[in-house]
Design a protein around this motif. Structure first.
Motif, PDB file in Angstrom:
ATOM      1  N   VAL A   1      -1.084   7.582  -7.677  1.00  0.00           N
ATOM      2  CA  VAL A   1      -0.622   8.725  -6.890  1.00  0.00           C
ATOM      3  C   VAL A   1       0.723   8.398  -6.260  1.00  0.00           C
ATOM      4  CG1 VAL A   1      -1.131  10.293  -4.977  1.00  0.00           C
ATOM      5  CG2 VAL A   1      -3.007   9.388  -6.378  1.00  0.00           C
ATOM      6  N   ALA A   2       1.667   9.349  -6.366  1.00  0.00           N
ATOM      7  CA  ALA A   2       2.956   9.255  -5.683  1.00  0.00           C
ATOM      8  C   ALA A   2       3.014  10.365  -4.638  1.00  0.00           C
ATOM      9  CB  ALA A   2       4.108   9.389  -6.669  1.00  0.00           C
ATOM     10  N   VAL A   3       3.368  10.013  -3.408  1.00  0.00           N
ATOM     11  CA  VAL A   3       3.430  10.965  -2.302  1.00  0.00           C
ATOM     12  C   VAL A   3       4.892  11.277  -2.006  1.00  0.00           C
ATOM     13  CG1 VAL A   3       2.760  11.428   0.084  1.00  0.00           C
ATOM     14  CG2 VAL A   3       1.303   9.989  -1.369  1.00  0.00           C
ATOM     15  N   MET A   4       5.252  12.578  -2.002  1.00  0.00           N
ATOM     16  CA  MET A   4       6.629  12.993  -1.745  1.00  0.00           C
ATOM     17  C   MET A   4       6.741  13.677  -0.394  1.00  0.00           C
ATOM     18  SD  MET A   4       8.354  14.404  -5.277  1.00  0.00           S
ATOM     19  CE  MET A   4      10.008  14.369  -4.538  1.00  0.00           C
ATOM     20  N   TYR A   5       7.902  13.447   0.234  1.00  0.00           N
ATOM     21  CA  TYR A   5       8.220  14.135   1.487  1.00  0.00           C
ATOM     22  C   TYR A   5       9.725  14.384   1.525  1.00  0.00           C
ATOM     23  CZ  TYR A   5       8.349  15.341   6.460  1.00  0.00           C
ATOM     24  OH  TYR A   5       8.522  16.004   7.652  1.00  0.00           O
ATOM     25  N   LEU A   6      10.117  15.635   1.665  1.00  0.00           N
ATOM     26  CA  LEU A   6      11.521  16.025   1.742  1.00  0.00           C
ATOM     27  C   LEU A   6      12.372  15.392   0.641  1.00  0.00           C
ATOM     28  CD1 LEU A   6      12.641  16.216   5.497  1.00  0.00           C
ATOM     29  CD2 LEU A   6      12.546  18.041   3.807  1.00  0.00           C
ATOM     30  N   GLY A   7      11.882  15.479  -0.589  1.00  0.00           N
ATOM     31  CA  GLY A   7      12.664  15.055  -1.743  1.00  0.00           C
ATOM     32  C   GLY A   7      12.577  13.590  -2.099  1.00  0.00           C
ATOM     33  N   GLN A   8      11.878  12.800  -1.304  1.00  0.00           N
ATOM     34  CA  GLN A   8      11.761  11.377  -1.583  1.00  0.00           C
ATOM     35  C   GLN A   8      10.307  10.967  -1.750  1.00  0.00           C
ATOM     36  OE1 GLN A   8      13.779   9.195   1.544  1.00  0.00           O
ATOM     37  NE2 GLN A   8      15.718   9.260   0.436  1.00  0.00           N
ATOM     38  N   ILE A   9      10.082   9.910  -2.509  1.00  0.00           N
ATOM     39  CA  ILE A   9       8.753   9.322  -2.607  1.00  0.00           C
ATOM     40  C   ILE A   9       8.587   8.328  -1.472  1.00  0.00           C
ATOM     41  CG2 ILE A   9       7.301   7.770  -3.966  1.00  0.00           C
ATOM     42  CD1 ILE A   9       8.256   9.165  -6.448  1.00  0.00           C
ATOM     43  N   VAL A  10       7.521   8.506  -0.700  1.00  0.00           N
ATOM     44  CA  VAL A  10       7.293   7.621   0.440  1.00  0.00           C
ATOM     45  C   VAL A  10       6.172   6.618   0.170  1.00  0.00           C
ATOM     46  CG1 VAL A  10       8.177   9.300   2.088  1.00  0.00           C
ATOM     47  CG2 VAL A  10       5.729   9.287   1.560  1.00  0.00           C
ATOM     48  N   GLU A  11       5.377   6.856  -0.872  1.00  0.00           N
ATOM     49  CA  GLU A  11       4.315   5.908  -1.201  1.00  0.00           C
ATOM     50  C   GLU A  11       3.855   6.124  -2.636  1.00  0.00           C
ATOM     51  OE1 GLU A  11       0.232   4.024   0.740  1.00  0.00           O
ATOM     52  OE2 GLU A  11       1.098   5.832   1.628  1.00  0.00           O
ATOM     53  N   ILE A  12       3.628   5.026  -3.343  1.00  0.00           N
ATOM     54  CA  ILE A  12       3.047   5.064  -4.691  1.00  0.00           C
ATOM     55  C   ILE A  12       2.020   3.945  -4.782  1.00  0.00           C
ATOM     56  CG2 ILE A  12       3.436   4.990  -7.185  1.00  0.00           C
ATOM     57  CD1 ILE A  12       6.326   5.595  -6.776  1.00  0.00           C
ATOM     58  N   GLY A  13       0.862   4.281  -5.306  1.00  0.00           N
ATOM     59  CA  GLY A  13      -0.142   3.239  -5.474  1.00  0.00           C
ATOM     60  C   GLY A  13      -1.319   3.699  -6.293  1.00  0.00           C
ATOM     61  N   ASP A  14      -2.209   2.774  -6.577  1.00  0.00           N
ATOM     62  CA  ASP A  14      -3.438   3.119  -7.279  1.00  0.00           C
ATOM     63  C   ASP A  14      -4.236   4.128  -6.466  1.00  0.00           C
ATOM     64  OD1 ASP A  14      -2.852   1.363  -9.336  1.00  0.00           O
ATOM     65  OD2 ASP A  14      -3.985  -0.293  -8.438  1.00  0.00           O
ATOM     66  N   LYS A  15      -4.975   4.965  -7.155  1.00  0.00           N
ATOM     67  CA  LYS A  15      -5.756   6.005  -6.488  1.00  0.00           C
ATOM     68  C   LYS A  15      -6.689   5.409  -5.436  1.00  0.00           C
ATOM     69  CE  LYS A  15      -9.047   7.705  -8.936  1.00  0.00           C
ATOM     70  NZ  LYS A  15      -9.778   8.493  -9.959  1.00  0.00           N
ATOM     71  N   SER A  16      -7.337   4.319  -5.759  1.00  0.00           N
ATOM     72  CA  SER A  16      -8.306   3.743  -4.820  1.00  0.00           C
ATOM     73  C   SER A  16      -7.640   3.302  -3.525  1.00  0.00           C
ATOM     74  CB  SER A  16      -9.027   2.563  -5.473  1.00  0.00           C
ATOM     75  OG  SER A  16      -8.093   1.567  -5.862  1.00  0.00           O
ATOM     76  N   THR A  17      -6.418   2.777  -3.623  1.00  0.00           N
ATOM     77  CA  THR A  17      -5.708   2.338  -2.418  1.00  0.00           C
ATOM     78  C   THR A  17      -5.180   3.522  -1.628  1.00  0.00           C
ATOM     79  OG1 THR A  17      -5.042   0.300  -3.535  1.00  0.00           O
ATOM     80  CG2 THR A  17      -3.828   0.897  -1.550  1.00  0.00           C
ATOM     81  N   ILE A  18      -4.606   4.491  -2.319  1.00  0.00           N
ATOM     82  CA  ILE A  18      -4.071   5.675  -1.637  1.00  0.00           C
ATOM     83  C   ILE A  18      -5.172   6.395  -0.875  1.00  0.00           C
ATOM     84  CG2 ILE A  18      -3.142   7.992  -2.017  1.00  0.00           C
ATOM     85  CD1 ILE A  18      -0.972   5.950  -2.241  1.00  0.00           C
ATOM     86  N   TYR A  19      -6.325   6.573  -1.494  1.00  0.00           N
ATOM     87  CA  TYR A  19      -7.411   7.317  -0.859  1.00  0.00           C
ATOM     88  C   TYR A  19      -8.222   6.447   0.106  1.00  0.00           C
ATOM     89  CZ  TYR A  19      -6.812  11.592  -3.550  1.00  0.00           C
ATOM     90  OH  TYR A  19      -6.313  12.764  -4.062  1.00  0.00           O
ATOM     91  N   GLY A  20      -8.270   5.159  -0.146  1.00  0.00           N
ATOM     92  CA  GLY A  20      -9.077   4.296   0.707  1.00  0.00           C
ATOM     93  C   GLY A  20      -8.341   3.718   1.890  1.00  0.00           C
ATOM     94  N   ALA A  21      -7.065   3.340   1.672  1.00  0.00           N
ATOM     95  CA  ALA A  21      -6.292   2.714   2.745  1.00  0.00           C
ATOM     96  C   ALA A  21      -4.806   2.977   2.530  1.00  0.00           C
ATOM     97  CB  ALA A  21      -6.568   1.210   2.799  1.00  0.00           C
ATOM     98  N   PRO A  22      -4.348   4.201   2.761  1.00  0.00           N
ATOM     99  CA  PRO A  22      -2.927   4.507   2.587  1.00  0.00           C
ATOM    100  C   PRO A  22      -2.079   3.686   3.560  1.00  0.00           C
ATOM    101  CG  PRO A  22      -4.027   6.272   3.790  1.00  0.00           C
ATOM    102  CD  PRO A  22      -5.110   5.357   3.299  1.00  0.00           C
ATOM    103  N   HIS A  23      -0.842   3.392   3.140  1.00  0.00           N
ATOM    104  CA  HIS A  23       0.031   2.556   3.953  1.00  0.00           C
ATOM    105  C   HIS A  23       1.077   3.346   4.727  1.00  0.00           C
ATOM    106  CE1 HIS A  23      -1.873  -0.411   1.459  1.00  0.00           C
ATOM    107  NE2 HIS A  23      -1.116  -1.416   1.880  1.00  0.00           N
ATOM    108  N   HIS A  24       1.254   4.624   4.427  1.00  0.00           N
ATOM    109  CA  HIS A  24       2.277   5.429   5.090  1.00  0.00           C
ATOM    110  C   HIS A  24       1.598   6.453   6.007  1.00  0.00           C
ATOM    111  CE1 HIS A  24       5.740   8.050   5.712  1.00  0.00           C
ATOM    112  NE2 HIS A  24       6.497   7.109   5.195  1.00  0.00           N
TER     113      HIS A  24
END
Length: 331
Positions: A228-251
């Motif tokens: 999963v890649a998370v975008m905000y105002l035209g930029q990617i702020v986080e990219i990671g495996d689905k399990s990490t994004i949903y289990g323990a996001p860093h942003h």
């Protein structure tokens, strides 16, 4: 390491401000996509999520060169595609296809289903005789769960879910290696969404192509994506495996998105995070970190310095001065 199917380096798109041009004023325009770098691996689905207007759809169209980038490079299967000759670009178009959001607007109302699906075959010299083409169309319709008997009917005779299956059949007809799916189920009834998502997953497993899956529904993304890649105002702020994004996001923005999802299984000690204010205008992006005006942990450094998208030891990428895991969901 296996070569990615698609790779973007420092991709950007600036749209001119038409109102300023009309009034004779100078303006920098709107930076819809700003310095985005990502890769999509063979056979995987990379989902791009974020609030409306963050640049997701523009990014998808840039990667397929449906619109031309203002900056950056795009590579498909190792070949840089921004300076291709006409014949080389035809090969790129064959290898990279798109499924659009609106199944009602993306099919010509005056052409039969057979003509719609056969068009890419004809354009790329894969059609053969008329009988061979109809046999190929029948095969594709069967693959997407429709009867070949419908091929001489018009799009208006079908439901939204059936039309999206026709769009998928058209996209896979030329055996692409990369497919952009731009909100492919958002216009469909909830009862139909799961059927279309399962179909896309089955076709991906069978044919081995990669997806860039653009969506805002986090439940659909959790079912569909590998990363999963998370975008905000035209930029990617986080990219990671689905399990990490949903289990323990860093942003903190990712944390807020997930905490607001109605399907989220929040831990008992975790409350929903309500972001303050609205998304800033892309015409006037905040200095430093562009999320700082809504961020609950913003500090002085966030005003002064824009955080780069840094790669952590585990391969997770995040753009935040205070990046840390935020446990939200039980996996």
């Amino acid at each position: 390491m296996t070569q990615p199917v698609l790779r973007a380096e420092n991709l950007g798109k600036m749209f001119a401000d038409r109102s300023s041009l009309f009034l004779g004023r100078s303006s920098g325009g709107v930076q819809a996509v700003d310095n985005v770098s990502l890769e999509v691996r063979p056979g995987e689905t990379l989902a791009v999520v974020g609030e409306s207007g963050c640049g997701k759809s523009t990014l998808g169209r840039l990667l397929l060169r449906l619109i031309e980038p203002s900056a950056g490079k795009i590579f498909l299967e190792g070949t840089e595609v921004s300076s291709l000759s006409r014949s080389e670009f035809r090969h790129f178009r064959k290898r990279a296809q798109m499924v659009f959001q609106d199944p009602y607007g993306s099919l010509s109302p005056r052409r039969t289903i057979a003509q719609i699906i056969a068009e890419p075959l004809e354009v790329f010299g894969m059609a053969g005789s008329r009988q061979q083409t109809r046999e190929r169309v029948a095969e594709l319709l069967t693959q997407v769960g429709l009867s070949p008997s419908i091929m001489d009917r018009l799009p208006r005779q079908f439901s939204g879910g059936q039309r999206q299956r026709i769009c998928i059949a058209r996209a896979i007809s030329v055996n692409p290696s990369f497919v952009v799916a731009d909100e492919p189920v958002s216009a469909l009834d909830v009862s139909v969404q799961a059927q279309v998502i399962n179909l896309m997953q089955d076709l991906q497993k069978e044919k081995g192509f990669s997806f860039l899956f653009i969506a805002h529904d986090l439940a659909v993304v959790r079912h569909m994506a590998h990363r999963v890649a998370v975008m905000y105002l035209g930029q990617i702020v986080e990219i990671g495996d689905k399990s990490t994004i949903y289990g323990a996001p860093h942003h903190p923005y990712t944390e807020a998105l997930l905490s607001a999802a109605p399907e989220a299984k929040l831990k008992k000690d975790r409350k929903r995070i309500v972001l303050q204010g609205d998304v800033p205008s892309p015409r006037k992006v905040p200095s430093g970190c562009r999320f700082r005006t809504r961020c609950p942990i913003a500090a002085d450094i966030c005003t002064q310095h824009e955080p780069p998208l840094q790669t952590l030891p585990d391969g997770h990428q995040v753009a935040c001065h205070f990046a840390k895991p935020f446990p939200i969901m039980q996996n």
